[in-house]
Every structure is written in structure tokens, then in C-alpha cells.
Design an enzyme around this catalytic site. Structure first.
Site, mmCIF file in Angstrom:
data_model
loop_
_atom_site.group_PDB
_atom_site.id
_atom_site.type_symbol
_atom_site.label_atom_id
_atom_site.label_comp_id
_atom_site.label_asym_id
_atom_site.label_seq_id
_atom_site.Cartn_x
_atom_site.Cartn_y
_atom_site.Cartn_z
ATOM 1 N N ASP A 1 30.569 31.789 87.486
ATOM 2 C CA ASP A 1 30.394 32.269 88.928
ATOM 3 C C ASP A 1 31.540 33.546 89.155
ATOM 4 O O ASP A 1 32.462 33.943 88.270
ATOM 5 C CB ASP A 1 30.876 31.056 90.062
ATOM 6 C CG ASP A 1 30.330 31.480 91.312
ATOM 7 O OD1 ASP A 1 29.761 32.376 91.550
ATOM 8 O OD2 ASP A 1 30.869 30.404 92.262
ATOM 9 N N GLU B 1 30.878 39.307 89.036
ATOM 10 C CA GLU B 1 30.351 40.739 89.527
ATOM 11 C C GLU B 1 31.422 41.823 88.758
ATOM 12 O O GLU B 1 30.875 42.791 88.236
ATOM 13 C CB GLU B 1 30.316 40.982 90.922
ATOM 14 C CG GLU B 1 29.332 40.325 91.531
ATOM 15 C CD GLU B 1 29.480 38.811 91.990
ATOM 16 O OE1 GLU B 1 28.886 38.120 92.079
ATOM 17 O OE2 GLU B 1 30.855 38.478 91.728
ATOM 18 N N ASP C 1 25.060 33.718 97.568
ATOM 19 C CA ASP C 1 25.500 32.952 98.652
ATOM 20 C C ASP C 1 24.495 33.147 99.945
ATOM 21 O O ASP C 1 25.033 33.601 100.940
ATOM 22 C CB ASP C 1 26.906 33.113 98.899
ATOM 23 C CG ASP C 1 27.764 32.488 98.059
ATOM 24 O OD1 ASP C 1 27.170 31.386 97.102
ATOM 25 O OD2 ASP C 1 28.903 32.976 97.943
ATOM 26 N N ASP D 1 31.224 21.965 90.770
ATOM 27 C CA ASP D 1 31.874 23.140 91.376
ATOM 28 C C ASP D 1 33.394 23.220 91.179
ATOM 29 O O ASP D 1 33.961 22.026 90.629
ATOM 30 C CB ASP D 1 31.271 23.298 92.779
ATOM 31 C CG ASP D 1 31.387 24.861 93.193
ATOM 32 O OD1 ASP D 1 32.272 25.414 92.725
ATOM 33 O OD2 ASP D 1 30.475 25.340 93.949
#
Length: 803
Positions: A399, A402, A467, A286
Site C-alpha cells: 500500500d 506511489e 480509495d 490491514d
């Protein structure tokens, strides 16, 4: 030029679009209709797929992001009457009312769908346009992308705008990955081919009307017909593209968390899996790989050498140990990051209306957004990915795509933020995939992303459900979310196993149940916030030993699971399949959101409540066997299946072939040289067939190149004699010349009197120990009612007879 295009999008109309026919022309696959308000084209891409593209005068049109297929040669018949036109292919008929213009779609004599008003446009705060369709009385509607609303979405209204929903559980009307598409129980699929911010109203405002609308974008829709739900998926994915076959390692186990902070920590977690002999194939890093903490570093997209002093050596060492490393990346470049000035100089950042790089604040800091729609943005972004791939990075994790924050006044190369918002992740995936195939032609790309659009699957996109709350409520909707996405080509949708967000204390039972379910979802990736370890190696020995056989099963099922991946790449058939596929005449099965098929052979029902000692399972018809104890079930009723902490309901369909391989600690060591082929026999099944796909697990376009092998299995009960035929065809580098095959026949009620392979007698030994150390022998276990036959499979075709 960019601002001129943007201004065109603000042209607004007050009246509904009630066009009148003027003239028409049939041109190949398309019928062009001229109206008093503009042009309408009806284009057949297949016999069962037609696009209606309205082009009103003065309305800006964006390109289709969804359609990838070129129109095939379709024979069309056109008939004209005084008040209508009729356009027909072999599969669909479109009736066109002239005044006012209105379209109706038929399959044979059956009306599938009719425009209620058809195309409309009107002025609100922003120009809205879209389509209205009439709904039939008992019609059920699936789709719309990620929502937690129940499988049937009729009666709901929801945004068409990709948006994060942090910590969701049992209800959500707006999530990371919206899809402007529905599948109807009337056997059609409808795609609103529009990338703009919009809304779907599926009979919420008006019970009998379905409406799609958006702020600009493209004024077209596509109707897909088919005789079955799998055929609908096949036709739809032929239009929008199919998921390329992923590398075999992607079906293995992932070590993943938010997140590993140092190279030493990353190496240590892999070593922990190896010490405990728990299989592992991937490591996910990450955001700490490019910065020491959460805020201020996004956009660096380069190794933090204080924490990761030797990244190239680390990647090489991990690769040598069978570990594929995946790095998180985001499309945001913080003004505080090391690359901000570089990105600005490269004109990679989307501007605002003033033409300057648009900046705004969000959780991670003050930022700009890479314009993935511009050549400059793509070129700058790709060079970063290319450098990482050259270092040995095996996969991309995109990530916040959107995008999570996307100001309305952001200007992209082809439109304003709201016009292209839902296509952002799609375009990002396209950029990574296309450049990977060009610059790294020997590698199958792995691209995990949180958001996209219809058709994103053709770029190998592997989406997840975001999430999710780390709770029983978070686990409950995961089957619904996966099934709803899988119907539209996204066969690799999966959840953060164990749950991601929150959870103050470790819930051992929840964790076990989620990871047991994960064995039968497309990607096995436990992932969570780090205050509770997502990796099983950091939990107590009881948790580890409870889950060990499940993780081992995941690896032993690689031949079966890889075959599901092959089938998905050829037809779009999802790996997780809804129960209504088994009985398309039973509308009640459409509502089933708690259980599903894993391929053709398995029926799985995850445990989503604590303390359960039995679990209700809806049977879809036919005969099924409990995977763990062989209990036989039949019918279409709901049954309670006894469970323990070591089991969940996993049933296997009578007549199923399930190939399994030897356990390995990494797919690097995978081989089908020794193969166990399970067959579930029952008197209700007189004949059956199955298949297994094999290749080297890594060559891109292996299927197109013919570098693969197909193993086909057949069963016939011929007056009490069980006949098994094994066939193999094809070739690939590293293919075994022969296989040690153990056929396991389940539900074998008596000791056979004779067994032969290609006419040669096979000895039936009385003890398992002798069976294990001998070749070309058989053994019958009365306790489990299993017959095992071990053979050396060399020929292209071999036959086993049992009587």
C-alpha cells in the site's frame, strides 16, 4: 557516485532539439544514427514493435523499467535517399527525414504516426524533455492509466505522476497509477518509456499535437503496431511482459476491511462465512496486524503479539480451512517504529542531499522511505517478507506505493525522487516477485499493489482503483478505470467492492449493486472503512440472500474465469474487455464506459443509479441472450433491459461455451470432476468453439512445464443436426481420469428426436428427477427451452449428435 549521477540530471538545455543527420550504421535489429546533437537508435523488438531512443550529449539516461523482451530476429531493409532513410520490417516502415531529423511510421502505405517536432528539451524550473507527435483529424486516444475522464482522453492534459486521490468519484485527472502510454484508434500503441514526473498533453494545448514530457528520466518511446486491438495488446505485452497465471484461490472471495484489530476478530469473520455457508478463500489484514492504532507503528512490520498472540498457529489454522492470509505492508518506516534504527543501520532508508536518512512528516507520523532501488534497501525489506512467508503468509499487499509522500530532495540509488517516482511501485513489486520465485519456487506469488509502471504486470501485480468514495458516484467510473488499465496489460485491476471512503449510513442498494458487478471483475474483494461492514456476513438476511446466488455464481464460474486468466497469461488479453473489440470500425463504441465484455461470452452492464427497474445496454452486434430469463436480443442498437434487485444486465453471446463447476466453499475443494457445459445456440451461428484450461491451481510455470490440460469444445450445425465435439489433451497431477459432463443447450426450440454419444443412443427421459439420478441420459425443459445431456467423458475425443 550516487550524488554525481544526480548532478548530471540537472544539466539543462534552452533550445529545442532540432538535430541534423550525420551518419548511420545498421547493426542487427538496430539502426544507429549519429547526429550533430548525439545518437539516436531505432531498435526493432518485433516486426511490429520499434523503439526510438534519443541520447543527446550530456543528458543522463535511466534504464528502461518497461521493456523486458530481448529483440527478436527481425529482417530489416534499409534504403537511403539524398534527404531521407527508410527502415522497414515486415510489419512497420520508419521514414527518417535527415534535416531536420524527424521520424514517421507506416504500416503498409498507411501513416500511423509522425513526429511533429520529435524530441525536444528546454529549461524550466527543472530540465524538461520529451516528444511531440502530430495527431490526425478524427483520431481517438485511450490510456494514460487511472483517470476518470471518459474513455477517449484526446483533448485532455494530465500529470504523469502517481498520486493518491482519496474519496474520488465521477471525475479525476490524477490518480494512483498513471501510465505514460496511449492506444490510438489508428491502430498503434505509443509508450513514453520514462519513469520521471511528467505530463501528457493529448491535444489539449494544440488540437493536433500530442506531447509527452518529463523531468529527466529516459528519452525514448516505443511504437507498437497491429491489425486489431487484441493484436496491439499481444504485441505490447510481449514487449513489456505478461501477467503470470495466478493461483486459483485468487479468483475466490476475500474478507477484507480497514481493518481486523485482533486475532480473535480475524478468526471470527472467517467462522461467520463458514457458518452462513458463504464461500471464502482469503483474509486480508490491514495495518493493525503490526500496531494497535493508525499512527506511530508503520514500519514495525512484525506481529503485534498483544492483538495476535499466536500468528503462526492462526495462519496454519486458516490455511487448513482453505483461507489464504494477505498482509498489508508499506514502504515507509516511522522514526517511532521498532525497526527504525535497524533500517538506518542497514542503509535501507533513502537519504537526502546531505547523505543522511531522509525524514519527513505525513499522516501516519515522522518517517523515512525504503529505497527499493538500492541493494541495501531491497535486502533489508526482503528479509521481512521472507520471514512472513515462512510463517505462512500467502500474499503481499503493498500500500501507499506511489509513494504517497515523496519529497523532491529524496535521493535514490539511481536518481532523485522525481526521476524515479513512477517506477517506485514497479521496483517494489519486482523485488517481492523475484525473491519469491527464488526463495519459494513452489508458490505462485500474489502481489496486490496500488501503483506501478508499464510492465509491472510481469511481476504478478494486482492493482486496485484506490480509495474510492462509497457512493453511487464512486461506482460509476469503475468500468472506465478497469478497461483503461486492462488495455495495457493490467488484467487484474479491480475496485474495493462496496466503496471504501466515507458513507455515513449503509446504502443497501448501492452495496448490492456493487457486489453484483464484482462477480464479473477480476478480483472479488469487498473492502471499506470499518464503520460500515464491507463483508456481506454482517448485514441483514435479505442482503445476504440477495447476494448469495451471485457469490455462488462466482465460484461456479471458476472454470470459465480461470480460463480467462490462462488467456491473459498467454496473450495479455484482459479479463474485462471493451465493447469496441466487437466492431473495430465503430468509433462510437470506443466511448462506451458503462458496459463491457467479461471474456468472450458475457456482456455486463453494472447498475450505477438507485431505484432502476430497467437499464440501457448498448448491443455490439450479433445475438445475445439474457442470462437470467433467456430473452433474445440482436443488433447494434441500445436496448432497455428489465431488472430487479436480484438482477443486473448480464447477456451471453450466441455461440458461446460457458463451463461451470460444482459449488464449493473454498477453492481448496475445487474439482472439475463434475462439469456443466452451457452452450447458447442460435440459428445465426452455424459453427462455434470454446476452450477450458485446467491445472492443479498452484504449480508455478505450469504452462511452461506442460503440467496442464486443455478442454476444447466445438459446435457445428450440419443441415439441422447439431454436432458437438469434445476434446481433451494434456496432463497434470490430480487431473480427473473422467468427468461427469452435463451439456446444457440453451435456446433449444423443440424436443429432439434423436441424441447419440459416439454413435450410442442416449435416452431422453420425461422428468428432471429421473435425469438427476441417472447417467448417460437427456432431458428437455420446454419452459426454459433447455436441453440437458449427461455423459461420462473419458475419451480424448467424444461426439454428441442432436437432431
Amino acid at each position: 557516485m550516487r550524488l554525481f549521477l544526480i548532478l548530471l540530471s540537472f544539466v539543462c538545455y534552452n533550445a529545442a532539439y532540432a538535430a541534423q543527420y550525420q551518419a548511420h550504421q545498421l547493426d542487427g535489429n538496430s539502426l544507429l544514427l549519429q547526429t550533430d546533437a548525439g545518437q539516436l537508435s531505432l531498435t526493432f523488438y518485433q516486426n511490429d514493435v520499434v523503439e526510438a531512443f534519443y541520447q543527446p550529449e550530456g543528458v543522463k539516461q535511466l534504464p528502461s523499467f518497461s521493456i523486458s523482451q530481448q529483440p527478436a530476429a527481425v529482417a530489416l531493409q534499409l534504403n537511403e535517399a539524398a534527404d531521407s532513410l527508410t527502415l522497414a520490417s515486415d510489419g512497420l516502415t520508419v521514414k527518417i527525414n535527415k534535416a531536420p531529423l524527424q521520424l514517421s511510421y507506416y504500416r503498409g502505405d498507411k501513416l500511423l504516426l509522425a513526429e511533429e517536432q520529435g524530441y525536444f528539451q528546454h529549461q524550466q524550473q527543472n530540465m524538461q524533455h520529451g516528444f511531440r507527435f502530430a495527431l490526425s483529424k478524427d483520431e481517438q486516444l485511450l490510456g494514460g492509466g487511472q483517470r476518470v475522464l471518459g474513455m477517449d482522453r484526446r483533448g485532455h492534459k494530465f500529470p504523469l505522476y502517481n498520486k493518491a486521490h482519496y474519496g474520488y468519484s465521477t471525475q479525476s485527472s490524477q490518480m494512483y497509477f498513471s501510465l505514460p502510454a496511449i492506444m490510438s484508434s489508428n491502430k498503434y500503441l505509443l509508450l513514453f518509456d520514462n519513469s520521471a514526473k511528467g505530463e501528457a498533453d493529448l491535444g489539449a494545448t494544440d488540437t493536433d499535437v500530442m506531447q509527452f514530457s518529463a523531468e529527466g528520466g529516459r528519452s525514448s518511446y516505443v511504437l507498437v503496431a497491429g491489425d486489431s486491438y487484441p493484436q496491439l495488446i499481444n504485441n505490447y505485452t510481449a514487449l513489456t511482459g505478461r501477467q503470470p497465471l495466478p493461483a486459483r484461490w485468487t479468483l475466490g472471495n476475500y474478507a477484507s476491511r480497514f481493518g481486523y484489530r485482533t486475532e480473535a476478530e480475524a478468526r471470527a469473520v472467517v467462522q461467520k462465512f463458514r457458518q452462513l455457508k458463504l464461500p471464502l478463500d482469503a483474509l486480508v489484514l490491514d495495518l493493525y496486524w503490526f500496531g494497535p492504532d493508525i499512527k506511530g507503528h508503520m514500519g514495525n512490520l512484525a506481529w503485534d503479539h498483544n492483538a495476535f498472540p499466536q500468528p503462526e498457529k492462526m495462519l496454519a489454522d486458516l490455511s487448513a480451512d482453505g483461507i489464504n492470509t494477505i498482509l498489508v505492508t508499506e514502504p515507509f518506516v516511522l522514526t517511532s517504529s521498532k525497526r527504525w534504527q535497524e533500517a538506518v543501520a542497514a542503509e535501507a532508508i533513502a537519504p537526502g542531499l546531505d547523505g543522511k536518512p531522509k525524514t519527513f512528516d505525513f499522516y501516519f507520523g515522522n518517517t523515512g522511505l525504503v529505497d527499493v532501488f538500492s541493494a541495501q534497501g531491497q535486502s533489508w525489506f526482503w528479509q521481512i517478507y521472507k520471514g512472513l512467508a515462512e510463517q505462512g503468509v500467502a500474499g503481499v499487499w503493498g500500500d501507499l506505493g506511489e509513494p504517497e509522500v515523496h519529497p523532491d530532495d529524496t535521493v535514490h540509488a539511481i536518481g532523485m525522487a522525481n526521476e524515479v517516482h513512477n517506477a517506485f511501485g514497479h521496483q517494489w513489486a519486482d523485488m517481492v516477485y523475484s525473491n519469491m520465485r527464488r526463495d519459494f519456487p513452489a508458490q505462485r506469488p500474489f502481489i496486490m499493489m496500488r501503483a506501478g509502471a508499464p510492465g509491472s504486470q510481469r511481476f504478478g501485480m494486482v492493482p486496485w482503483t484506490g480509495d474510492v468514495e462509497r457512493s453511487w458516484g464512486g461506482l460509476k467510473p469503475q468500468v472506465e478505470l478497469a478497461l483503461s488499465m486492462g488495455l495495457f496489460g493490467f488484467g487484474y485491476i479491480h475496485s474495493d467492492l462496496g466503496g471504501f471512503a466515507g458513507g455515513e449510513q449503509f446504502d443497501k442498494e448501492l452495496y448490492i449493486r456493487w457486489l453484483q458487478y464484482g462477480v464479473f471483475q477480476p478480483v472479488y474483494r469487498p473492502h471499506a472503512q470499518e464503520h460500515i461492514a464491507p463483508e456481506m456476513v454482517f448485514h441483514d438476511s435479505d442482503t445476504i440472500e440477495t447476494l448469495r446466488p451471485w457469490l455462488n455464481m462466482r465460484y461456479q464460474l471458476l472454470p470459465y474465469n480461470y480460463t480467462l486468466a490462462y488467456q491473459n497469461s498467454q496473450s495479455g488479453m484482459p479479463l474485462m474487455r471493451p465493447l469496441f473489440f466487437a466492431d473495430e470500425q465503430n468509433p462510437a463504441l470506443i466511448e462506451e464506459k458503462n458496459s463491457y465484455f467479461w471474456g468472450d461470452a458475457f456482456l455486463v452492464a453494472p447498475i450505477t443509479e438507485p431505484g432502476a427497474t430497467s437499464w440501457p445496454v448498448q448491443l455490439p452486434g450479433g445475438v445475445w441472450f439474457d442470462y437470467f430469463n433467456g430473452q433474445r436480443y440482436a443488433g447494434t442498437n441500445r436496448v432497455d433491459i428489465p431488472i430487479s434487485i436480484n438482477t443486473i444486465p448480464v447477456l451471453v453471446k450466441a455461440g458461446s461455451f460457458v463451463p461451470m463447476a460444482e459449488l464449493v466453499q473454498s477453492t481448496r475443494d475445487y474439482s472439475s470432476k463434475k462439469l456443466t457445459l452451457h452452450y447458447y445456440a442460435d440459428a445465426s451461428v452455424e459453427c462455434a468453439k470454446g476452450e477450458m484450461y485446467e491445472d492443479d491451481g498452484k504449480t508455478p510455470e505450469a504452462i511452461a512445464k506442460g503440467e496442464f490440460e486443455l478442454l476444447n469444445f466445438y459446435y457445428l450445425n450440419d443441415n439441422g443436426t447439431q454436432k458437438f465435439e469434445l476434446r481433451r489433451s494434456g496432463n497434470y497431477s490430480g487431473m480427473p481420469d473422467s468427468r461427469e459432463l452435463t451439456l446444457v443447450v440453451h435456446n433449444q426450440s423443440a424436443t429432439p428426436s434423436h441424441i447419440s454419444v459416439d454413435g450410442r443412443y442416449v435416452q431422453l427421459v420425461p422428468q428432471q428427477a429421473r435425469f438427476n439420478r441417472m447417467q448417460n441420459v437427456a432431458w428437455y425443459d420446454k419452459a426454459t427451452k433447455q436441453l440437458k445431456v449427461k455423459i461420462d467423458w473419458q475419451a480424448e475425443k467424444q461426439q454428441i449428435l442432436i437432431r
